[in-house]
Design a protein around this motif. Structure first.
Motif, PDB file in Angstrom:
ATOM      1  N   ASN A 121       0.814  -1.214   0.000  1.00  0.00           N
ATOM      2  CA  ASN A 121       0.000   0.000   0.000  1.00  0.00           C
ATOM      3  C   ASN A 121       0.844   1.259   0.000  1.00  0.00           C
ATOM      4  N   ASN A 122       2.123   1.116   0.319  1.00  0.00           N
ATOM      5  CA  ASN A 122       3.001   2.275   0.418  1.00  0.00           C
ATOM      6  C   ASN A 122       4.412   1.841   0.019  1.00  0.00           C
ATOM      7  N   LEU A 123       4.634   1.757  -1.273  1.00  0.00           N
ATOM      8  CA  LEU A 123       5.893   1.180  -1.744  1.00  0.00           C
ATOM      9  C   LEU A 123       7.063   2.152  -1.662  1.00  0.00           C
ATOM     10  N   PHE A 165       4.519 -15.157   0.676  1.00  0.00           N
ATOM     11  CA  PHE A 165       5.431 -14.141   0.152  1.00  0.00           C
ATOM     12  C   PHE A 165       5.566 -14.248  -1.367  1.00  0.00           C
ATOM     13  N   THR A 166       5.605 -15.472  -1.888  1.00  0.00           N
ATOM     14  CA  THR A 166       5.764 -15.630  -3.344  1.00  0.00           C
ATOM     15  C   THR A 166       4.583 -15.018  -4.105  1.00  0.00           C
ATOM     16  N   LYS A 167       3.426 -14.908  -3.453  1.00  0.00           N
ATOM     17  CA  LYS A 167       2.249 -14.323  -4.106  1.00  0.00           C
ATOM     18  C   LYS A 167       2.353 -12.803  -4.246  1.00  0.00           C
ATOM     19  N   ILE A 168       3.129 -12.163  -3.362  1.00  0.00           N
ATOM     20  CA  ILE A 168       3.202 -10.694  -3.398  1.00  0.00           C
ATOM     21  C   ILE A 168       4.575 -10.179  -3.827  1.00  0.00           C
ATOM     22  N   GLU A 169       5.547 -11.071  -3.871  1.00  0.00           N
ATOM     23  CA  GLU A 169       6.936 -10.673  -4.131  1.00  0.00           C
ATOM     24  C   GLU A 169       7.081  -9.794  -5.382  1.00  0.00           C
ATOM     25  N   ASN A 170       6.460 -10.197  -6.485  1.00  0.00           N
ATOM     26  CA  ASN A 170       6.604  -9.446  -7.741  1.00  0.00           C
ATOM     27  C   ASN A 170       6.009  -8.047  -7.664  1.00  0.00           C
ATOM     28  N   LYS A 171       5.011  -7.873  -6.812  1.00  0.00           N
ATOM     29  CA  LYS A 171       4.358  -6.570  -6.677  1.00  0.00           C
ATOM     30  C   LYS A 171       5.230  -5.572  -5.918  1.00  0.00           C
ATOM     31  N   LEU A 172       6.260  -6.066  -5.229  1.00  0.00           N
ATOM     32  CA  LEU A 172       7.111  -5.173  -4.434  1.00  0.00           C
ATOM     33  C   LEU A 172       8.053  -4.356  -5.318  1.00  0.00           C
TER      34      LEU A 172
END
Length: 136
Positions: free
Chosen positions: A51-53, A80-87
Motif C-alpha cells: 500500500n506504500n511502496l 510471500f511468493t504471491k506478493i513478491e513481484n508486486k514489491l
C-alpha cells in the motif's frame, strides 16, 4: 562494492539473531537490519508495503528460518511468493535452518524464490560471501 542497505531476519531464535546482528555490525556488511520473530509479523509488514511502496523499506536480502511459532517459514514463503513481484524490487531470500532434513533442503531448492539453503550455525564466512556478493 556497494553495501547492502537493508536486510531482514525472520527467526524466533534470539541467540542466532543476536549473533548475526553482531557479525553484520562488526563487519559493516549492511546498513540496517530488520528483525521479525515469525512469518506472520514479516508477512504483515510486506503486505503493508504494498500500500506504500517506499523502496528503501524493502530489504535486499531475507534470512528465513523454517521452524517458528504462529507462522513458520514454509507458510511465509508460500504467501510471500504471491506478493513478491508486486514489491518492484529483487529480494534475495535464503533459508537458514537447523534442519538437515533432505526433504526440507530439496523443497527449498524447488522454490524459485529461495536463493540457497544454509544450515545453522551460519559462519562469518557465509555471511560475508552473501553480503559482499549478493547477486552471485
Amino acid at each position: 562494492m556497494s553495501q547492502i542497505g537493508l536486510a531482514c531476519i525472520i527467526d524466533d531464535d534470539n541467540m542466532y539473531v543476536n549473533l548475526v546482528k553482531r557479525i553484520v555490525e562488526a563487519k559493516k556488511l549492511c546498513k540496517n537490519l530488520m528483525i521479525f520473530q515469525n512469518g506472520m509479523e514479516a508477512l504483515e509488514y510486506f503486505e503493508a508495503l504494498l500500500n506504500n511502496l517506499e523502496k528503501k523499506c524493502i530489504p535486499e536480502i531475507i534470512f528465513l528460518d523454517l521452524n517458528m511459532p504462529i507462522m513458520d517459514g514454509w507458510e511465509f514463503l508460500e504467501n510471500f511468493t504471491k506478493i513478491e513481484n508486486k514489491l518492484g524490487k529483487t529480494i534475495t531470500l535464503y533459508i537458514v535452518s537447523s534442519s538437515i532434513n533432505p526433504v526440507d533442503i530439496e523443497r527449498a531448492k524447488q522454490s524459485n524464490t529461495v536463493k540457497d539453503y544454509l544450515i545453522k550455525p551460519v559462519t562469518i564466512h557465509d555471511l560475508e560471501s552473501i553480503f559482499l556478493n549478493p547477486a552471485s
